[in-house]
Design a protein around this motif. Sequence first.
Motif, PDB file in Angstrom:
ATOM      1  N   ILE A 238      47.466  29.378  40.207  1.00 32.34           N
ATOM      2  CA  ILE A 238      48.337  30.443  40.692  1.00 32.34           C
ATOM      3  C   ILE A 238      48.168  31.711  39.829  1.00 32.34           C
ATOM      4  O   ILE A 238      48.217  32.835  40.326  1.00 32.34           O
ATOM      5  N   ASP A 239      47.934  31.517  38.545  1.00 32.95           N
ATOM      6  CA  ASP A 239      47.732  32.668  37.654  1.00 32.95           C
ATOM      7  C   ASP A 239      46.409  33.376  37.961  1.00 32.95           C
ATOM      8  O   ASP A 239      46.310  34.603  37.917  1.00 32.95           O
ATOM      9  N   ARG A 240      45.392  32.590  38.283  1.00 35.36           N
ATOM     10  CA  ARG A 240      44.106  33.195  38.663  1.00 35.36           C
ATOM     11  C   ARG A 240      44.231  33.961  39.961  1.00 35.36           C
ATOM     12  O   ARG A 240      43.597  35.006  40.160  1.00 35.36           O
TER      13      ARG A 240
ATOM     14  N   ILE B  99      43.450  38.061  40.421  1.00 39.45           N
ATOM     15  CA  ILE B  99      42.621  38.697  41.455  1.00 39.45           C
ATOM     16  C   ILE B  99      43.458  39.641  42.313  1.00 39.45           C
ATOM     17  O   ILE B  99      43.018  40.730  42.685  1.00 39.45           O
ATOM     18  N   ARG B 100      44.688  39.250  42.618  1.00 37.83           N
ATOM     19  CA  ARG B 100      45.547  40.098  43.447  1.00 37.83           C
ATOM     20  C   ARG B 100      45.758  41.466  42.793  1.00 37.83           C
ATOM     21  O   ARG B 100      45.628  42.507  43.429  1.00 37.83           O
ATOM     22  N   ARG B 101      46.070  41.459  41.489  1.00 38.14           N
ATOM     23  CA  ARG B 101      46.313  42.729  40.796  1.00 38.14           C
ATOM     24  C   ARG B 101      45.048  43.577  40.719  1.00 38.14           C
ATOM     25  O   ARG B 101      45.092  44.788  40.870  1.00 38.14           O
ATOM     26  N   ILE B 102      43.923  42.915  40.451  1.00 34.66           N
ATOM     27  CA  ILE B 102      42.660  43.658  40.399  1.00 34.66           C
ATOM     28  C   ILE B 102      42.400  44.318  41.754  1.00 34.66           C
ATOM     29  O   ILE B 102      42.002  45.486  41.816  1.00 34.66           O
ATOM     30  N   GLY B 103      42.660  43.582  42.808  1.00 39.92           N
ATOM     31  CA  GLY B 103      42.508  44.151  44.150  1.00 39.92           C
ATOM     32  C   GLY B 103      43.411  45.355  44.356  1.00 39.92           C
ATOM     33  O   GLY B 103      42.992  46.383  44.898  1.00 39.92           O
TER      34      GLY B 103
END
Lengths: 226, 226
Positions: free
Chosen positions: A96-98, A102-106
Amino acid sequence: MTNDTNVTWHEHRVSRDDRERINGHRGCVIWFTGLSGSGKSTLANILDHMLCERGVRTAVLDGDNVRHALNAGPGMLRETHGEAFAERFGLGFTAIDREENIRRIGAVAQLFCETGVIALTAFISPYRLDRQRVRDTMREGDFIEVFVDTPLEICEERDPKGLYKKARAGEIKHFTGIDDPYEAPEAAELVLHADGERPPEALAVEVIEYLISRGILPANRPATAH
Amino acid sequence: MTNDTNVTWHEHRVSRDDRERINGHRGCVIWFTGLSGSGKSTLANILDHMLCERGVRTAVLDGDNVRHALNAGPGMLRETHGEAFAERFGLGFTAIDREENIRRIGAVAQLFCETGVIALTAFISPYRLDRQRVRDTMREGDFIEVFVDTPLEICEERDPKGLYKKARAGEIKHFTGIDDPYEAPEAAELVLHADGERPPEALAVEVIEYLISRGILPANRPATAH
Protein backbone atom coordinates in the motif's frame (compact mmCIF):
# COMPACT_ATOMS: atom_id res chain seq x y z
CA MET A 1 -14.36 50.58 -1.24
CA THR A 2 -12.93 47.15 -0.66
CA ASN A 3 -15.64 45.78 -2.89
CA ASP A 4 -14.82 48.27 -5.63
CA THR A 5 -11.22 47.22 -5.54
CA ASN A 6 -12.17 43.56 -5.65
CA VAL A 7 -13.90 44.02 -8.97
CA THR A 8 -10.58 44.79 -10.64
CA TRP A 9 -8.82 41.77 -9.10
CA HIS A 10 -8.64 39.25 -11.87
CA GLU A 11 -8.24 35.75 -10.54
CA HIS A 12 -7.66 33.87 -13.77
CA ARG A 13 -4.66 31.64 -14.09
CA VAL A 14 -2.09 31.63 -16.82
CA SER A 15 -3.49 28.75 -18.83
CA ARG A 16 -1.60 25.65 -19.84
CA ASP A 17 -2.12 26.68 -23.46
CA ASP A 18 -0.45 30.02 -22.77
CA ARG A 19 2.52 28.32 -21.17
CA GLU A 20 2.85 25.82 -23.99
CA ARG A 21 2.74 28.63 -26.52
CA ILE A 22 5.49 30.47 -24.66
CA ASN A 23 7.56 27.28 -24.36
CA GLY A 24 7.13 26.32 -27.99
CA HIS A 25 6.20 22.73 -27.13
CA ARG A 26 3.53 20.80 -25.26
CA GLY A 27 3.72 19.40 -21.76
CA CYS A 28 3.52 15.68 -21.08
CA VAL A 29 4.69 12.95 -18.74
CA ILE A 30 7.22 10.43 -20.00
CA TRP A 31 6.86 7.53 -17.61
CA PHE A 32 9.84 5.17 -17.79
CA THR A 33 9.11 1.77 -16.30
CA GLY A 34 11.32 -1.30 -16.09
CA LEU A 35 13.43 -3.48 -13.83
CA SER A 36 16.08 -2.16 -11.48
CA GLY A 37 19.21 -1.71 -13.60
CA SER A 38 17.26 -1.59 -16.85
CA GLY A 39 18.59 1.88 -17.63
CA LYS A 40 15.53 4.04 -16.82
CA SER A 41 17.40 6.70 -14.93
CA THR A 42 20.29 6.80 -17.41
CA LEU A 43 17.88 7.12 -20.29
CA ALA A 44 15.83 9.80 -18.52
CA ASN A 45 18.95 11.86 -17.89
CA ILE A 46 20.32 11.50 -21.42
CA LEU A 47 16.93 12.40 -22.86
CA ASP A 48 16.77 15.32 -20.45
CA HIS A 49 20.12 16.63 -21.73
CA MET A 50 18.98 16.31 -25.34
CA LEU A 51 15.71 18.08 -24.65
CA CYS A 52 17.40 20.91 -22.73
CA GLU A 53 19.75 21.41 -25.67
CA ARG A 54 16.67 21.89 -27.83
CA GLY A 55 15.38 24.56 -25.44
CA VAL A 56 12.65 22.25 -24.11
CA ARG A 57 11.41 22.71 -20.52
CA THR A 58 11.85 19.52 -18.55
CA ALA A 59 11.98 18.05 -15.07
CA VAL A 60 13.29 14.68 -13.93
CA LEU A 61 11.67 12.82 -11.05
CA ASP A 62 13.45 9.78 -9.68
CA GLY A 63 14.33 8.16 -6.40
CA ASP A 64 17.10 10.68 -5.77
CA ASN A 65 14.86 13.71 -5.54
CA VAL A 66 11.61 12.12 -4.39
CA ARG A 67 12.49 9.66 -1.65
CA HIS A 68 14.29 12.15 0.59
CA ALA A 69 11.50 14.72 0.75
CA LEU A 70 8.10 14.30 -0.88
CA ASN A 71 7.96 10.56 -0.23
CA ALA A 72 10.26 10.42 2.76
CA GLY A 73 10.31 7.36 4.96
CA PRO A 74 9.64 7.27 8.70
CA GLY A 75 13.33 7.65 9.54
CA MET A 76 13.65 11.06 7.94
CA LEU A 77 10.29 12.33 9.15
CA ARG A 78 11.05 11.30 12.70
CA GLU A 79 13.95 13.74 12.76
CA THR A 80 12.02 16.70 11.37
CA HIS A 81 8.45 16.08 12.53
CA GLY A 82 8.60 13.67 15.47
CA GLU A 83 7.56 10.10 16.15
CA ALA A 84 3.77 10.22 15.78
CA PHE A 85 4.02 12.11 12.50
CA ALA A 86 6.62 9.71 11.12
CA GLU A 87 4.47 6.75 11.99
CA ARG A 88 1.39 8.26 10.38
CA PHE A 89 2.99 9.60 7.20
CA GLY A 90 6.35 7.93 6.60
CA LEU A 91 6.31 5.76 3.48
CA GLY A 92 7.70 2.26 3.78
CA PHE A 93 7.83 -0.57 1.30
CA THR A 94 4.55 -2.38 1.97
CA ALA A 95 2.25 -2.88 -1.01
CA ILE A 96 0.00 0.00 0.00
CA ASP A 97 2.93 2.34 0.70
CA ARG A 98 4.43 1.62 -2.71
CA GLU A 99 1.06 2.39 -4.24
CA GLU A 100 1.01 5.76 -2.49
CA ASN A 101 4.59 6.39 -3.59
CA ILE A 102 3.61 6.00 -7.24
CA ARG A 103 0.35 7.91 -6.77
CA ARG A 104 2.16 10.99 -5.43
CA ILE A 105 4.81 10.84 -8.14
CA GLY A 106 2.01 10.74 -10.69
CA ALA A 107 0.34 13.76 -9.09
CA VAL A 108 3.57 15.76 -9.14
CA ALA A 109 4.38 14.76 -12.72
CA GLN A 110 0.92 15.98 -13.65
CA LEU A 111 1.55 19.33 -11.93
CA PHE A 112 4.70 19.75 -14.04
CA CYS A 113 2.81 18.71 -17.16
CA GLU A 114 0.08 21.28 -16.45
CA THR A 115 2.74 24.01 -16.44
CA GLY A 116 3.75 22.97 -19.95
CA VAL A 117 6.81 21.00 -18.86
CA ILE A 118 7.90 17.58 -20.09
CA ALA A 119 8.23 15.56 -16.89
CA LEU A 120 10.46 12.48 -17.05
CA THR A 121 9.88 9.91 -14.33
CA ALA A 122 12.20 6.96 -13.68
CA PHE A 123 10.73 4.46 -11.23
CA ILE A 124 10.44 0.68 -11.46
CA SER A 125 6.66 1.07 -10.98
CA PRO A 126 6.17 -2.68 -11.42
CA TYR A 127 2.39 -2.91 -11.16
CA ARG A 128 0.06 -2.36 -14.09
CA LEU A 129 -2.75 -1.08 -11.91
CA ASP A 130 -0.60 1.65 -10.34
CA ARG A 131 0.55 2.87 -13.74
CA GLN A 132 -2.99 2.71 -15.10
CA ARG A 133 -4.25 4.81 -12.20
CA VAL A 134 -1.68 7.50 -12.97
CA ARG A 135 -2.67 7.40 -16.62
CA ASP A 136 -6.33 7.73 -15.65
CA THR A 137 -5.68 11.02 -13.84
CA MET A 138 -4.28 12.61 -16.99
CA ARG A 139 -5.67 13.98 -20.20
CA GLU A 140 -5.61 11.77 -23.26
CA GLY A 141 -2.12 11.86 -24.75
CA ASP A 142 -0.41 13.36 -21.70
CA PHE A 143 0.82 10.06 -20.28
CA ILE A 144 3.52 8.40 -22.35
CA GLU A 145 4.49 5.04 -20.95
CA VAL A 146 7.98 3.97 -22.00
CA PHE A 147 8.87 0.38 -21.21
CA VAL A 148 12.62 0.00 -20.81
CA ASP A 149 12.68 -3.64 -21.80
CA THR A 150 16.03 -4.95 -20.60
CA PRO A 151 16.27 -8.70 -19.93
CA LEU A 152 16.60 -9.61 -16.27
CA GLU A 153 19.95 -11.34 -16.95
CA ILE A 154 21.46 -8.10 -18.21
CA CYS A 155 20.02 -6.05 -15.33
CA GLU A 156 21.41 -8.56 -12.90
CA GLU A 157 24.80 -8.57 -14.59
CA ARG A 158 24.94 -4.76 -14.41
CA ASP A 159 23.64 -4.67 -10.84
CA PRO A 160 24.86 -1.07 -10.40
CA LYS A 161 23.80 -0.84 -6.77
CA GLY A 162 24.52 -4.45 -5.82
CA LEU A 163 20.83 -4.98 -5.10
CA TYR A 164 20.35 -8.15 -7.13
CA LYS A 165 23.18 -9.78 -5.26
CA LYS A 166 21.51 -8.91 -1.97
CA ALA A 167 18.13 -10.08 -3.23
CA ARG A 168 19.58 -13.42 -4.37
CA ALA A 169 21.21 -13.77 -0.97
CA GLY A 170 17.86 -13.14 0.67
CA GLU A 171 19.06 -9.93 2.30
CA ILE A 172 16.41 -7.90 0.46
CA LYS A 173 12.88 -9.26 0.27
CA HIS A 174 10.21 -8.47 -2.32
CA PHE A 175 12.75 -7.41 -4.92
CA THR A 176 11.19 -6.86 -8.34
CA GLY A 177 12.19 -9.58 -10.78
CA ILE A 178 13.53 -11.88 -8.08
CA ASP A 179 10.80 -12.56 -5.54
CA ASP A 180 8.30 -9.91 -6.60
CA PRO A 181 6.70 -9.65 -10.03
CA TYR A 182 7.32 -7.04 -12.71
CA GLU A 183 4.17 -6.59 -14.73
CA ALA A 184 5.31 -5.50 -18.17
CA PRO A 185 3.12 -2.92 -19.95
CA GLU A 186 0.65 -4.38 -22.43
CA ALA A 187 0.17 -1.21 -24.44
CA ALA A 188 3.07 1.12 -23.71
CA GLU A 189 3.42 4.05 -26.07
CA LEU A 190 7.04 3.00 -26.58
CA VAL A 191 9.10 -0.11 -25.92
CA LEU A 192 12.86 0.42 -25.82
CA HIS A 193 15.15 -2.56 -26.11
CA ALA A 194 17.90 -1.44 -23.80
CA ASP A 195 19.97 -4.60 -23.93
CA GLY A 196 23.26 -2.82 -24.55
CA GLU A 197 23.26 -3.50 -28.31
CA ARG A 198 22.34 0.09 -29.09
CA PRO A 199 23.70 3.08 -27.18
CA PRO A 200 21.23 4.80 -24.89
CA GLU A 201 21.59 7.96 -26.97
CA ALA A 202 19.93 6.13 -29.86
CA LEU A 203 17.09 5.06 -27.58
CA ALA A 204 16.63 8.64 -26.37
CA VAL A 205 16.38 9.74 -30.00
CA GLU A 206 13.57 7.20 -30.45
CA VAL A 207 11.66 8.97 -27.69
CA ILE A 208 12.28 12.37 -29.28
CA GLU A 209 11.02 11.06 -32.62
CA TYR A 210 7.91 9.80 -30.90
CA LEU A 211 7.34 13.20 -29.26
CA ILE A 212 7.67 14.90 -32.64
CA SER A 213 5.29 12.40 -34.24
CA ARG A 214 2.70 13.22 -31.55
CA GLY A 215 3.08 16.97 -32.01
CA ILE A 216 4.45 17.41 -28.49
CA LEU A 217 7.73 18.73 -29.85
CA PRO A 218 7.95 20.77 -33.04
CA ALA A 219 9.92 19.15 -35.83
CA ASN A 220 13.36 20.51 -36.72
CA ARG A 221 13.63 22.72 -33.72
CA PRO A 222 17.01 24.41 -33.81
CA ALA A 223 19.49 23.35 -31.16
CA THR A 224 19.72 26.88 -29.76
CA ALA A 225 16.13 27.98 -29.59
CA HIS A 226 16.58 30.70 -27.02
CA MET B 1 29.99 -6.01 -24.07
CA THR B 2 27.31 -4.77 -21.74
CA ASN B 3 30.02 -3.40 -19.51
CA ASP B 4 31.71 -1.67 -22.43
CA THR B 5 28.48 0.01 -23.32
CA ASN B 6 27.89 1.07 -19.75
CA VAL B 7 31.10 3.04 -19.72
CA THR B 8 29.67 5.49 -22.23
CA TRP B 9 26.41 5.93 -20.34
CA HIS B 10 26.68 9.26 -18.60
CA GLU B 11 24.37 9.47 -15.65
CA HIS B 12 24.84 13.11 -14.74
CA ARG B 13 21.83 15.33 -14.40
CA VAL B 14 21.22 18.63 -16.07
CA SER B 15 22.21 20.84 -13.16
CA ARG B 16 20.08 23.53 -11.61
CA ASP B 17 22.73 26.04 -12.69
CA ASP B 18 22.38 24.92 -16.29
CA ARG B 19 18.62 25.29 -16.16
CA GLU B 20 18.85 28.71 -14.58
CA ARG B 21 21.31 29.82 -17.22
CA ILE B 22 18.94 28.63 -19.96
CA ASN B 23 15.98 30.31 -18.26
CA GLY B 24 17.80 33.57 -17.69
CA HIS B 25 16.69 33.78 -14.05
CA ARG B 26 17.04 31.85 -10.82
CA GLY B 27 14.56 29.45 -9.29
CA CYS B 28 12.95 30.13 -5.91
CA VAL B 29 9.79 29.57 -3.89
CA ILE B 30 7.53 32.53 -3.21
CA TRP B 31 5.47 31.38 -0.25
CA PHE B 32 2.38 33.54 0.21
CA THR B 33 0.86 33.21 3.67
CA GLY B 34 -2.12 34.99 5.19
CA LEU B 35 -5.74 34.68 6.26
CA SER B 36 -8.47 33.24 4.08
CA GLY B 37 -9.61 36.09 1.84
CA SER B 38 -6.39 38.04 2.33
CA GLY B 39 -5.70 37.97 -1.40
CA LYS B 40 -2.94 35.33 -1.57
CA SER B 41 -4.31 33.49 -4.55
CA THR B 42 -5.24 36.67 -6.43
CA LEU B 43 -1.77 38.06 -5.84
CA ALA B 44 -0.07 34.82 -6.87
CA ASN B 45 -2.01 34.73 -10.12
CA ILE B 46 -1.40 38.39 -10.96
CA LEU B 47 2.28 37.99 -10.20
CA ASP B 48 2.31 34.82 -12.28
CA HIS B 49 0.88 36.74 -15.26
CA MET B 50 3.46 39.48 -14.89
CA LEU B 51 6.32 36.99 -14.63
CA CYS B 52 5.13 35.00 -17.65
CA GLU B 53 5.02 38.23 -19.65
CA ARG B 54 8.69 38.69 -18.76
CA GLY B 55 9.47 35.20 -20.06
CA VAL B 56 10.00 33.85 -16.54
CA ARG B 57 9.31 30.14 -15.85
CA THR B 58 6.72 29.80 -13.12
CA ALA B 59 4.28 27.42 -11.49
CA VAL B 60 1.39 28.17 -9.14
CA LEU B 61 0.46 25.76 -6.36
CA ASP B 62 -2.77 26.38 -4.50
CA GLY B 63 -5.74 24.51 -3.15
CA ASP B 64 -7.22 24.15 -6.63
CA ASN B 65 -4.46 21.99 -8.03
CA VAL B 66 -3.16 20.34 -4.88
CA ARG B 67 -6.17 19.23 -2.87
CA HIS B 68 -7.75 17.13 -5.63
CA ALA B 69 -4.70 14.99 -6.38
CA LEU B 70 -1.41 15.21 -4.49
CA ASN B 71 -3.08 15.95 -1.15
CA ALA B 72 -6.44 14.34 -1.84
CA GLY B 73 -8.78 13.59 1.01
CA PRO B 74 -10.20 10.18 1.91
CA GLY B 75 -13.32 10.76 -0.17
CA MET B 76 -11.45 11.01 -3.46
CA LEU B 77 -8.99 8.23 -2.66
CA ARG B 78 -11.81 5.88 -1.72
CA GLU B 79 -13.11 6.07 -5.27
CA THR B 80 -9.78 5.43 -6.97
CA HIS B 81 -7.86 3.29 -4.48
CA GLY B 82 -10.40 1.71 -2.13
CA GLU B 83 -11.32 2.04 1.52
CA ALA B 84 -8.18 0.85 3.32
CA PHE B 85 -5.96 3.04 1.17
CA ALA B 86 -8.18 6.08 1.68
CA GLU B 87 -8.12 5.60 5.43
CA ARG B 88 -4.35 5.23 5.52
CA PHE B 89 -3.43 8.07 3.15
CA GLY B 90 -6.36 10.46 2.77
CA LEU B 91 -5.57 13.88 4.24
CA GLY B 92 -8.13 15.42 6.53
CA PHE B 93 -8.06 18.60 8.57
CA THR B 94 -6.58 17.44 11.85
CA ALA B 95 -3.46 19.25 13.08
CA ILE B 96 -1.15 16.49 11.91
CA ASP B 97 -2.86 16.18 8.51
CA ARG B 98 -2.54 19.92 7.92
CA GLU B 99 1.12 19.63 8.80
CA GLU B 100 1.57 16.92 6.18
CA ASN B 101 -0.39 19.01 3.67
CA ILE B 102 2.08 21.88 4.04
CA ARG B 103 5.09 19.53 4.13
CA ARG B 104 4.18 18.00 0.76
CA ILE B 105 3.49 21.37 -0.80
CA GLY B 106 6.91 22.50 0.38
CA ALA B 107 8.53 19.40 -1.13
CA VAL B 108 6.84 19.97 -4.50
CA ALA B 109 7.66 23.69 -4.50
CA GLN B 110 11.27 22.71 -3.90
CA LEU B 111 11.19 20.29 -6.85
CA PHE B 112 10.01 23.14 -9.08
CA CYS B 113 12.65 25.44 -7.64
CA GLU B 114 15.36 22.87 -8.33
CA THR B 115 14.39 22.90 -12.01
CA GLY B 116 14.99 26.66 -12.09
CA VAL B 117 11.33 27.59 -11.84
CA ILE B 118 9.81 30.29 -9.64
CA ALA B 119 7.14 28.42 -7.68
CA LEU B 120 4.31 30.52 -6.23
CA THR B 121 2.39 28.92 -3.40
CA ALA B 122 -0.85 30.31 -1.99
CA PHE B 123 -1.94 28.58 1.21
CA ILE B 124 -3.05 30.01 4.55
CA SER B 125 -0.24 28.00 6.21
CA PRO B 126 -1.08 29.54 9.58
CA TYR B 127 1.62 27.94 11.74
CA ARG B 128 5.13 29.35 12.07
CA LEU B 129 6.66 25.94 12.70
CA ASP B 130 5.24 24.45 9.48
CA ARG B 131 6.57 27.35 7.42
CA GLN B 132 9.92 27.20 9.19
CA ARG B 133 10.20 23.50 8.42
CA VAL B 134 9.65 24.17 4.73
CA ARG B 135 12.25 26.95 4.85
CA ASP B 136 14.69 24.58 6.55
CA THR B 137 14.54 22.11 3.65
CA MET B 138 15.67 24.75 1.18
CA ARG B 139 18.91 26.44 0.33
CA GLU B 140 19.59 29.88 1.78
CA GLY B 141 17.71 32.45 -0.27
CA ASP B 142 15.39 29.98 -2.02
CA PHE B 143 12.45 30.43 0.33
CA ILE B 144 10.80 33.83 0.11
CA GLU B 145 8.03 34.21 2.65
CA VAL B 146 5.50 36.83 1.66
CA PHE B 147 3.02 37.79 4.36
CA VAL B 148 -0.21 39.03 2.82
CA ASP B 149 -1.15 41.21 5.76
CA THR B 150 -4.82 41.97 5.32
CA PRO B 151 -6.80 42.84 8.48
CA LEU B 152 -9.28 40.19 9.56
CA GLU B 153 -12.15 42.68 9.26
CA ILE B 154 -11.42 43.16 5.56
CA CYS B 155 -11.01 39.43 4.89
CA GLU B 156 -14.28 38.79 6.65
CA GLU B 157 -16.03 41.57 4.74
CA ARG B 158 -14.77 40.11 1.44
CA ASP B 159 -15.56 36.51 2.48
CA PRO B 160 -15.34 35.33 -1.16
CA LYS B 161 -16.31 31.74 -0.34
CA GLY B 162 -18.72 32.51 2.48
CA LEU B 163 -16.45 30.67 4.90
CA TYR B 164 -16.26 33.35 7.58
CA LYS B 165 -20.02 33.47 7.76
CA LYS B 166 -20.10 29.70 8.30
CA ALA B 167 -17.28 29.87 10.85
CA ARG B 168 -19.10 32.61 12.81
CA ALA B 169 -22.23 30.47 12.73
CA GLY B 170 -20.24 27.53 14.09
CA GLU B 171 -20.78 25.48 10.95
CA ILE B 172 -17.02 25.28 10.35
CA LYS B 173 -14.72 24.57 13.28
CA HIS B 174 -11.05 25.47 13.64
CA PHE B 175 -11.26 28.26 11.11
CA THR B 176 -8.10 30.38 10.98
CA GLY B 177 -8.67 33.82 12.47
CA ILE B 178 -11.97 32.87 14.09
CA ASP B 179 -11.43 29.90 16.40
CA ASP B 180 -7.95 28.89 15.29
CA PRO B 181 -4.86 31.09 15.43
CA TYR B 182 -2.98 32.66 12.56
CA GLU B 183 0.68 32.99 13.50
CA ALA B 184 1.96 35.98 11.56
CA PRO B 185 5.54 35.70 10.27
CA GLU B 186 8.14 37.40 12.43
CA ALA B 187 10.76 37.77 9.73
CA ALA B 188 9.04 37.42 6.37
CA GLU B 189 11.09 38.50 3.38
CA LEU B 190 8.18 40.72 2.37
CA VAL B 191 5.05 42.06 4.05
CA LEU B 192 2.33 43.24 1.70
CA HIS B 193 -0.43 45.45 3.04
CA ALA B 194 -3.29 44.15 0.97
CA ASP B 195 -6.02 46.19 2.58
CA GLY B 196 -7.54 47.36 -0.68
CA GLU B 197 -5.88 50.79 -0.59
CA ARG B 198 -3.41 49.79 -3.28
CA PRO B 199 -4.31 47.64 -6.26
CA PRO B 200 -2.89 44.11 -6.18
CA GLU B 201 -0.89 44.87 -9.32
CA ALA B 202 1.16 47.36 -7.29
CA LEU B 203 1.75 44.70 -4.64
CA ALA B 204 2.87 42.22 -7.29
CA VAL B 205 5.32 44.81 -8.57
CA GLU B 206 6.75 45.02 -5.04
CA VAL B 207 7.49 41.31 -5.22
CA ILE B 208 9.13 41.66 -8.63
CA GLU B 209 11.31 44.49 -7.31
CA TYR B 210 12.32 42.28 -4.42
CA LEU B 211 13.24 39.44 -6.82
CA ILE B 212 15.37 41.84 -8.86
CA SER B 213 17.04 43.17 -5.71
CA ARG B 214 17.99 39.61 -4.74
CA GLY B 215 19.37 38.78 -8.18
CA ILE B 216 16.68 36.17 -8.81
CA LEU B 217 15.36 38.13 -11.78
CA PRO B 218 17.60 40.18 -14.03
CA ALA B 219 16.88 43.91 -14.01
CA ASN B 220 15.25 45.48 -17.07
CA ARG B 221 14.37 42.21 -18.68
CA PRO B 222 12.45 42.93 -21.87
CA ALA B 223 8.77 42.04 -21.89
CA THR B 224 9.23 39.62 -24.79
CA ALA B 225 12.30 37.67 -23.85
CA HIS B 226 11.61 34.63 -25.99
